[in-house]
Design a protein around this motif. Structure first.
Motif, PDB file in Angstrom:
ATOM      1  N   LEU A 154       0.847  -1.191   0.000  1.00 42.98           N
ATOM      2  CA  LEU A 154       0.000   0.000   0.000  1.00 42.98           C
ATOM      3  C   LEU A 154       0.881   1.240   0.000  1.00 42.98           C
ATOM      4  O   LEU A 154       1.877   1.307   0.728  1.00 42.98           O
ATOM      5  N   HIS A 174      -2.833  -3.266   5.735  1.00 49.70           N
ATOM      6  CA  HIS A 174      -3.996  -2.377   5.783  1.00 49.70           C
ATOM      7  C   HIS A 174      -4.149  -1.739   7.168  1.00 49.70           C
ATOM      8  O   HIS A 174      -4.348  -0.529   7.281  1.00 49.70           O
ATOM      9  N   CYS A 216      -3.575   2.306   7.979  1.00 49.42           N
ATOM     10  CA  CYS A 216      -4.646   3.109   8.603  1.00 49.42           C
ATOM     11  C   CYS A 216      -4.187   3.729   9.920  1.00 49.42           C
ATOM     12  O   CYS A 216      -4.404   4.914  10.163  1.00 49.42           O
TER      13      CYS A 216
END
Length: 86
Positions: free
Chosen positions: A2, A71, A75
């Motif tokens: 990511l 993930h 975040c």
């Protein structure tokens, strides 16, 4: 992997206290975590390397996470960098 680009909103710089808190959070994840600024990319799990970036409020940075919990890591760390902390 990511990749998140953002403008840092921390009050002050990502030095000393903020860096220690960021690295502590980064180390709690299994994923590889990197911060990039001005063409330099460093491990988000190394306090000295993160401090060397001299990230401050208003800087454009890139957060890269890669791994099984990428993930959650992205975040959590994005929220940290975008929150005005004291």
């Amino acid at each position: 992997m990511l990749i998140k680009r953002m403008t840092v909103q921390l009050s002050g710089e990502l030095l000393a206290r903020h860096t220690a808190l960021f690295v502590r959070q980064a180390c709690s994840f299994q994923s590889d975590i990197f911060l990039a600024k001005d063409g330099k990319c460093v491990s988000g799990k190394s306090i000295m390397k993160v401090m060397a970036l001299a990230v401050k409020k208003g800087d454009e940075i890139t957060l890269l996470t890669n791994g099984v919990d990428e993930h959650a890591a992205a975040c959590t760390l994005e929220e940290f960098l975008l929150t005005k902390q004291r």
